[in-house]
Motif scaffolding. Structure first.
Motif, PDB file in Angstrom:
ATOM      1  N   GLY A   1     -62.393  52.485 -18.956  1.00  0.00           N
ATOM      2  CA  GLY A   1     -62.830  51.236 -18.331  1.00  0.00           C
ATOM      3  C   GLY A   1     -64.205  51.288 -17.722  1.00  0.00           C
ATOM      4  O   GLY A   1     -64.684  50.297 -17.178  1.00  0.00           O
ATOM      5  N   ALA A   2     -64.904  52.441 -17.826  1.00  0.00           N
ATOM      6  CA  ALA A   2     -66.188  52.576 -17.143  1.00  0.00           C
ATOM      7  C   ALA A   2     -67.245  51.658 -17.733  1.00  0.00           C
ATOM      8  O   ALA A   2     -68.165  51.268 -17.047  1.00  0.00           O
ATOM      9  CB  ALA A   2     -66.670  54.025 -17.205  1.00  0.00           C
ATOM     10  N   ARG A   3     -67.126  51.319 -19.009  1.00  0.00           N
ATOM     11  CA  ARG A   3     -68.144  50.488 -19.650  1.00  0.00           C
ATOM     12  C   ARG A   3     -67.518  49.244 -20.271  1.00  0.00           C
ATOM     13  O   ARG A   3     -67.854  48.846 -21.366  1.00  0.00           O
ATOM     14  CB  ARG A   3     -68.895  51.306 -20.713  1.00  0.00           C
ATOM     15  N   SER A   4     -66.580  48.653 -19.567  1.00  0.00           N
ATOM     16  CA  SER A   4     -65.928  47.465 -20.113  1.00  0.00           C
ATOM     17  C   SER A   4     -66.755  46.208 -19.910  1.00  0.00           C
ATOM     18  O   SER A   4     -66.485  45.191 -20.534  1.00  0.00           O
ATOM     19  CB  SER A   4     -64.553  47.277 -19.453  1.00  0.00           C
ATOM     20  N   TRP A   5     -67.764  46.258 -19.017  1.00  0.00           N
ATOM     21  CA  TRP A   5     -68.648  45.134 -18.754  1.00  0.00           C
ATOM     22  C   TRP A   5     -67.856  43.838 -18.539  1.00  0.00           C
ATOM     23  O   TRP A   5     -67.945  42.887 -19.310  1.00  0.00           O
ATOM     24  CB  TRP A   5     -69.654  44.973 -19.885  1.00  0.00           C
ATOM     25  N   PRO A   6     -67.076  43.766 -17.475  1.00  0.00           N
ATOM     26  CA  PRO A   6     -66.134  42.655 -17.303  1.00  0.00           C
ATOM     27  C   PRO A   6     -66.776  41.296 -17.119  1.00  0.00           C
ATOM     28  O   PRO A   6     -66.143  40.280 -17.369  1.00  0.00           O
ATOM     29  CB  PRO A   6     -65.345  43.067 -16.050  1.00  0.00           C
ATOM     30  N   LEU A   7     -68.040  41.242 -16.674  1.00  0.00           N
ATOM     31  CA  LEU A   7     -68.666  39.939 -16.464  1.00  0.00           C
ATOM     32  C   LEU A   7     -69.265  39.362 -17.750  1.00  0.00           C
ATOM     33  O   LEU A   7     -69.738  38.226 -17.762  1.00  0.00           O
ATOM     34  CB  LEU A   7     -69.760  40.027 -15.385  1.00  0.00           C
ATOM     35  N   TYR A   8     -69.253  40.134 -18.819  1.00  0.00           N
ATOM     36  CA  TYR A   8     -69.685  39.623 -20.123  1.00  0.00           C
ATOM     37  C   TYR A   8     -68.883  40.350 -21.199  1.00  0.00           C
ATOM     38  O   TYR A   8     -69.414  41.139 -21.979  1.00  0.00           O
ATOM     39  CB  TYR A   8     -71.184  39.841 -20.335  1.00  0.00           C
ATOM     40  N   PRO A   9     -67.574  40.098 -21.237  1.00  0.00           N
ATOM     41  CA  PRO A   9     -66.695  40.886 -22.120  1.00  0.00           C
ATOM     42  C   PRO A   9     -66.950  40.599 -23.592  1.00  0.00           C
ATOM     43  O   PRO A   9     -67.013  39.455 -24.022  1.00  0.00           O
ATOM     44  CB  PRO A   9     -65.292  40.445 -21.698  1.00  0.00           C
ATOM     45  N   MET A  10     -67.126  41.676 -24.343  1.00  0.00           N
ATOM     46  CA  MET A  10     -67.254  41.600 -25.796  1.00  0.00           C
ATOM     47  C   MET A  10     -66.342  42.670 -26.387  1.00  0.00           C
ATOM     48  O   MET A  10     -66.176  43.750 -25.806  1.00  0.00           O
ATOM     49  CB  MET A  10     -68.703  41.833 -26.237  1.00  0.00           C
ATOM     50  N   ALA A  11     -65.741  42.393 -27.526  1.00  0.00           N
ATOM     51  CA  ALA A  11     -64.802  43.332 -28.132  1.00  0.00           C
ATOM     52  C   ALA A  11     -65.558  44.522 -28.707  1.00  0.00           C
ATOM     53  O   ALA A  11     -66.450  44.342 -29.543  1.00  0.00           O
ATOM     54  CB  ALA A  11     -63.993  42.641 -29.231  1.00  0.00           C
ATOM     55  N   PRO A  12     -65.251  45.746 -28.281  1.00  0.00           N
ATOM     56  CA  PRO A  12     -65.927  46.931 -28.841  1.00  0.00           C
ATOM     57  C   PRO A  12     -65.748  46.996 -30.352  1.00  0.00           C
ATOM     58  O   PRO A  12     -64.654  46.746 -30.884  1.00  0.00           O
ATOM     59  CB  PRO A  12     -65.221  48.099 -28.150  1.00  0.00           C
ATOM     60  N   GLY A  13     -66.819  47.313 -31.050  1.00  0.00           N
ATOM     61  CA  GLY A  13     -66.766  47.446 -32.499  1.00  0.00           C
ATOM     62  C   GLY A  13     -66.934  46.141 -33.250  1.00  0.00           C
ATOM     63  O   GLY A  13     -67.154  46.163 -34.460  1.00  0.00           O
ATOM     64  N   ARG A  14     -66.831  45.022 -32.561  1.00  0.00           N
ATOM     65  CA  ARG A  14     -66.949  43.729 -33.226  1.00  0.00           C
ATOM     66  C   ARG A  14     -68.413  43.338 -33.346  1.00  0.00           C
ATOM     67  O   ARG A  14     -69.196  43.538 -32.428  1.00  0.00           O
ATOM     68  CB  ARG A  14     -66.192  42.657 -32.453  1.00  0.00           C
ATOM     69  N   ILE A  15     -68.794  42.761 -34.476  1.00  0.00           N
ATOM     70  CA  ILE A  15     -70.165  42.319 -34.702  1.00  0.00           C
ATOM     71  C   ILE A  15     -70.292  40.863 -34.274  1.00  0.00           C
ATOM     72  O   ILE A  15     -69.495  40.007 -34.676  1.00  0.00           O
ATOM     73  CB  ILE A  15     -70.564  42.468 -36.179  1.00  0.00           C
ATOM     74  N   TYR A  16     -71.294  40.593 -33.449  1.00  0.00           N
ATOM     75  CA  TYR A  16     -71.645  39.242 -33.045  1.00  0.00           C
ATOM     76  C   TYR A  16     -73.058  38.948 -33.557  1.00  0.00           C
ATOM     77  O   TYR A  16     -73.830  39.862 -33.859  1.00  0.00           O
ATOM     78  CB  TYR A  16     -71.632  39.089 -31.522  1.00  0.00           C
TER      79      TYR A  16
END
Length: 489
Positions: free
Chosen positions: A394-409
Motif C-alpha cells: 500500500g505504500a504507493r497506492s496513491w489514494p487521491l488519484y487511484p489508477m489500476a496498476p498495470g492498466r494503460i490509460y
C-alpha cells in the motif's frame, strides 16, 4: 540503490557547469546546504507570522493553474526554495528545492546526459507542483507520473513543522496522499528525484492514422514491448487533429545525427505541432525535445496571434513561451477585453474548457469520437500513461488519484473555449465531460475548473483517506481543504 531509500546531498554536482555539448544555457551553481537551511528558516518564520484565522498559501505570483485564485492576505515565503541542491550522476539522483522549476532542473541535469524520469511539458511547472498536482509527458508510458520517481521529500505541514516524508515508516500515509493534494496537506520543501539517461539528440518517428482504433493498437503494442518495428521507444505521445487524422510520435533517446543531418528548430518560424502533418521522422536536440510543446503552449499560442507569420517575426523568441501566454490569459480573465469585444460583435459568450483526462486505452477511441462530436475542440493531445509498479504493502497506492496498476490509460488534453449554447449556462460542457470521463472509468486532473458535487468528488479522489491524513497533519485547518480549493464552492 533501492527505491525509497533515504538520500543525502552528496556534493557530487560541480559548482559551476558552463557550456557542454548538450546544453549551452546559463551557468548553473549548486546551492549550498547552509543556504537551503536558511531558506527553510525563512519559510517557517513566514508560516508563523500568518494569522491563524487566515488561510496559508504560497506567496507566489505565478501559477500554471487555470482555476481562479483568491489572494491570501499573507503567504509562505518560498523565494529561497527555487534551486537545485545536488545532481549525482552516479546514483542518478537529484536533490531539488520544492519551487525549483523543471526548466532549472533540466538545465542542471542535461550536462550530465540525464533528465528527470518525467518532464512535464511546460518550463515553469515546479517539481513540488508536479508532485502535489500531478504531471505527465511522453515518458509516462514507462515511468508513470512525476511523484512515482520521488524517493523522499521534506514537507511543511499544517503544524508548521518540516517533516522528512518517505514511502514507508512514520509518515508513509502522507507520502501516499501528497500527490494530487494541491497544497492542501502542505508544500514540498525538498525532494529527491530519480534521473535517467537521455543523450544529446532525440530522433522521432511520426506515424499517421486515419482510424483511432489502429492508433490505440500501436499504443498498446509499444507499451507492452517498449519498441516498435524493431526500434526502442523512449517517449510516446501524439495529436488527434480529427478522428480520421491522428499521429503518434515515437521518440528514441541518445540518437546520433546522420551524415549532414541537422536537428530541427521549432523556436523560430517553424511550429512543432504543424510539423507532424508533414514529416515522417525528425531529429531534435534533447533540450528542444523536452520543451517542444512550451514554445507555442502546444497550439494555444495561435489565440494570441503568435503563429501568424508576420507577428511571429516580430514577437521576441524569448517571449514565445508558456508562462508569457499564461500571463496574457490572467490579464484577460481580469479585464475581459476579448469577452467585451465578442459581446459588441454579437457573438455568444464562451465557456472555458481546459482539461486533461485519463481514459482507459480500450475506451479512448470511443471517448475521442464522442468528444469531437459533442464538444468539437481540435486538435487534442494524446499521451499514454501507466503506473510504474504495483503498490508494495500500500505504500504507493496513491489514494487521491487511484489508477489500476498495470492498466494503460491515455491522457487526452484539450485547452480552449466553446460557445455557450442558447439556453445553456457556463459549465455545461465541463460537466458533460466529467460525466463522460467517469462513465469511461477515467480520471480528470484538478488544475482547472471542477464541477463535481462533494460526494462524487470524494468517491473519485480518495475522500476518506484524505480526511484522515488531513486531520493528522493539519489539525487546525491552516491549509484550505482540497475540495474547497479546487471546486471553489
Amino acid at each position: 540503490m533501492r527505491r525509497g531509500a533515504r538520500r543525502h546531498m552528496s556534493g557530487c554536482m560541480v559548482d559551476d557547469v558552463r557550456t557542454s555539448p548538450i546544453h549551452s544555457g546559463r551557468v548553473i551553481t549548486r546551492l549550498h546546504p547552509d543556504e537551503h537551511a536558511r531558506a527553510v528558516q525563512v519559510l517557517r518564520a513566514s508560516f508563523a507570522a500568518i494569522d491563524p484565522d487566515q488561510p496559508v498559501r504560497l506567496a507566489k505570483g505565478t501559477s500554471n493553474l487555470f482555476r481562479p485564485r483568491s489572494p491570501a492576505l499573507a503567504g509562505l515565503d518560498v523565494s529561497g526554495l527555487t534551486g537545485v541542491l545536488d545532481v549525482d550522476p552516479v546514483s542518478r539522483i537529484a536533490q531539488v528545492q520544492g519551487m525549483c522549476t523543471y526548466e532549472t532542473l533540466v538545465a542542471a541535469t542535461l550536462p550530465f546526459g540525464l533528465m528527470p524520469l518525467v518532464v512535464p511539458q511546460l518550463r515553469t511547472i515546479t517539481v513540488g507542483g508536479a508532485v502535489t498536482g500531478l504531471g505527465i509527458e511522453s515518458t509516462s508510458f514507462v515511468h508513470g507520473l512525476p511523484h512515482e520517481s520521488v524517493l523522499d521529500l521534506d514537507v511543511i505541514v499544517g503544524t508548521g513543522e518540516v517533516l522528512r516524508v518517505e514511502p514507508t515508516g512514520e509518515h508513509a500515509e502522507l507520502f501516499a496522499a501528497f500527490p494530487n493534494s494541491y497544497g492542501s496537506l502542505g508544500y514540498a520543501v525538498r525532494l529527491a528525484v530519480e534521473l535517467r539517461p537521455i543523450g544529446e539528440f532525440v530522433r522521432t518517428r511520426i506515424l499517421r492514422f486515419d482510424d483511432l482504433d489502429d492508433l490505440l493498437e500501436v499504443v498498446q503494442s509499444v507499451c507492452r514491448d517498449g519498441a516498435w518495428d524493431g526500434e526502442p521507444v523512449d517517449g510516446l505521445d501524439g495529436v488527434a487533429f480529427t478522428p480520421d487524422e491522428a499521429y503518434l510520435v515515437l521518440a528514441t533517446f541518445a540518437a546520433e545525427p546522420r551524415p549532414g543531418e541537422r536537428p530541427s528548430d521549432y523556436t523560430g518560424s517553424q511550429i512543432y505541432y504543424r510539423s507532424l502533418q508533414h514529416r515522417s521522422a525528425d531529429l531534435l536536440t534533447a533540450h528542444d525535445y523536452l520543451w517542444r510543446w512550451d514554445t507555442d503552449w502546444f497550439w494555444c499560442s495561435a489565440a494570441f496571434g503568435a503563429q501568424h507569420p508576420v507577428l511571429r517575426r516580430i514577437w521576441p523568441a524569448g517571449l514565445r513561451r508558456s508562462d508569457v501566454y499564461h500571463r496574457i490569459v490572467r490579464l484577460e480573465n481580469r479585464w475581459q477585453v476579448a469577452a467585451r469585444l465578442d459581446r459588441r460583435r454579437g457573438r455568444p459568450p464562451r465557456e472555458r474548457v481546459v482539461q486533461d483526462v485519463e481514459i482507459p486505452v480500450e475506451r479512448t477511441a470511443e471517448f475521442l469520437r464522442w468528444f469531437d462530436s459533442e464538444v468539437g475542440m481540435r486538435p487534442v493531445w494524446l499521451c499514454p500513461i501507466r503506473l510504474r509498479e504495483a503498490a508494495p504493502a500500500g505504500a504507493r497506492s496513491w489514494p487521491l488519484y487511484p489508477m489500476a496498476p498495470g492498466r494503460i490509460y491515455v491522457n487526452v488534453g484539450f485547452w480552449g473555449s466553446v460557445p455557450i449554447a442558447v439556453g445553456g449556462q457556463d459549465g455545461d460542457v465541463n460537466r458533460a465531460i466529467e460525466t463522460r470521463v467517469a462513465a469511461d472509468g477515467g480520471h480528470k486532473s484538478l488544475y482547472s475548473d471542477v464541477f463535481y458535487d462533494r460526494s462524487t468528488f470524494d468517491a473519485a479522489y480518495g475522500g476518506a483517506y484524505y480526511r484522515a491524513v488531513k486531520e493528522r497533519y493539519d489539525p487546525g485547518g491552516r491549509f484550505p481543504r482540497l475540495y474547497e480549493k479546487v471546486v471553489g464552492r
